[in-house]
Design an enzyme around this catalytic site. Structure first.
Site, PDB file in Angstrom:
ATOM      1  N   ASP A 241       0.867  -1.185   0.000  1.00  0.00           N
ATOM      2  CA  ASP A 241       0.000   0.000   0.000  1.00  0.00           C
ATOM      3  C   ASP A 241       0.901   1.232   0.000  1.00  0.00           C
ATOM      4  O   ASP A 241       1.566   1.520   1.001  1.00  0.00           O
ATOM      5  CB  ASP A 241      -0.900   0.008   1.238  1.00  0.00           C
ATOM      6  CG  ASP A 241      -1.993  -1.056   1.195  1.00  0.00           C
ATOM      7  OD1 ASP A 241      -1.817  -2.061   0.472  1.00  0.00           O
ATOM      8  OD2 ASP A 241      -3.014  -0.891   1.896  1.00  0.00           O
TER       9      ASP A 241
ATOM     10  N   LYS B 291      -6.854   3.315  -3.273  1.00  0.00           N
ATOM     11  CA  LYS B 291      -7.248   3.352  -1.868  1.00  0.00           C
ATOM     12  C   LYS B 291      -7.478   4.798  -1.464  1.00  0.00           C
ATOM     13  O   LYS B 291      -6.717   5.690  -1.863  1.00  0.00           O
ATOM     14  CB  LYS B 291      -6.139   2.709  -1.031  1.00  0.00           C
ATOM     15  CG  LYS B 291      -6.312   2.757   0.471  1.00  0.00           C
ATOM     16  CD  LYS B 291      -5.157   2.020   1.146  1.00  0.00           C
ATOM     17  CE  LYS B 291      -5.139   2.193   2.653  1.00  0.00           C
ATOM     18  NZ  LYS B 291      -4.009   1.475   3.290  1.00  0.00           N
TER      19      LYS B 291
ATOM     20  N   LYS C  50     -10.194   0.315  -2.271  1.00  0.00           N
ATOM     21  CA  LYS C  50     -10.035   0.123  -0.828  1.00  0.00           C
ATOM     22  C   LYS C  50     -10.352   1.426  -0.102  1.00  0.00           C
ATOM     23  O   LYS C  50      -9.513   2.309  -0.019  1.00  0.00           O
ATOM     24  CB  LYS C  50      -8.622  -0.344  -0.486  1.00  0.00           C
ATOM     25  CG  LYS C  50      -8.406  -0.545   1.030  1.00  0.00           C
ATOM     26  CD  LYS C  50      -7.020  -1.067   1.336  1.00  0.00           C
ATOM     27  CE  LYS C  50      -6.742  -1.120   2.829  1.00  0.00           C
ATOM     28  NZ  LYS C  50      -5.393  -1.666   3.147  1.00  0.00           N
TER      29      LYS C  50
END
Length: 253
Positions: free
Chosen positions: A99, A162, A194
């Site tokens: 991430d 995300k 996300k």
């Protein structure tokens, strides 16, 4: 209530159970990994600081729960060489997913190319592992910038986009998620979403699942295409599944 239970089961399977507290310890990671398996099935992943990846790999083994870690986090301004080295080290320690924070402040200053190049470098360094590009939508704020950041990240190879780090005042919102999903829907290959930060209740999780169903179609939101980044949500989902109340947690993630 059955609809809420269905949402809880779907959300639990898509949960990235997170501990990115500044004072996180090895004992906390041990507890997190234990909590990743539940009577209702495992969560999708644990999301942790890079320094704990090797420990989590030892605890979790190779089955079921994936290991995600963060780089260029939380400000998005780490030197590229450091980011690349961090990705390579994390993968060496056993990370399945990276991430990474895009240079969102550079985008706000008109440097769109920085977002594209940073995501592309992260994807190359990840050597086939999944990369989630964190846009920090609560700072970008405008739908236009969120739309642009989403397009840039996807074009550069991000597997997921995300919303947030969980480290700023405004994190995941339904409006930001809708904008991101609309960009995903326009693409010609699979990219996941996300939302992360501030999602603490089953009802909130259900709203994001309903949004995915609306924009992408029912059945799209699976662990391969949808994750929720949260720390306290697990207990709320399990409480819903078991017909009992839960005290909401205070963590942002």
């Amino acid at each position: 209530m059955s609809d809420l239970k269905d949402a809880a089961a779907r959300a639990l399977a898509c949960l990235d159970l997170t501990n990115l507290d500044d004072d996180c310890s090895a004992a906390d990671i041990r507890e997190l990994c234990q909590r990743a398996s539940t009577p209702h099935g495992p969560v999708a992943a644990v999301c942790i600081w890079p320094r704990f990846v090797a420990q989590a790999r030892e605890l979790l083994g190779v089955a079921g729960v994936r290991i995600a870690t963060v780089v260029n986090f939380p400000g998005g301004e780490e030197p590229v060489a450091d980011m690349v080295a961090g990705i390579e080290a994390a993968i060496g320690d056993g990370a399945d997913e990276i991430d990474m924070v895009v240079p969102y402040r550079a985008l706000m200053e008109g440097e769109a190319g920085d977002v594209h190049s940073r995501v592309a470098r992260a994807k190359a360094a990840a050597a086939g592992k999944q990369v989630k590009a964190i846009l920090e939508t609560g700072v970008l704020q405008s739908p236009e910038l969120i739309h642009q950041a989403s397009e840039l990240a996807i074009d550069a190879g991000a597997d997921f986009i995300k919303t947030s780090t969980g480290k700023v005042a405004v994190n995941a919102t339904l409006d930001a998620a809708r904008t991101m999903l609309e960009v995903i829907a326009q693409g010609d290959h699979r990219v996941g979403l996300k939302p992360a930060g501030g999602i603490r209740s089953t009802a909130q999780a259900a709203e994001y699942l309903a949004l995915c169903d609306e924009v992408m179609g029912e059945g799209w939101a699976t662990p391969e295409t949808f994750r929720i980044g949260a720390s306290g949500l697990r207990d709320a989902l399990i409480a819903t599944l078991e017909d009992r109340d839960v005290v909401e947690q205070d963590q942002a993630y």
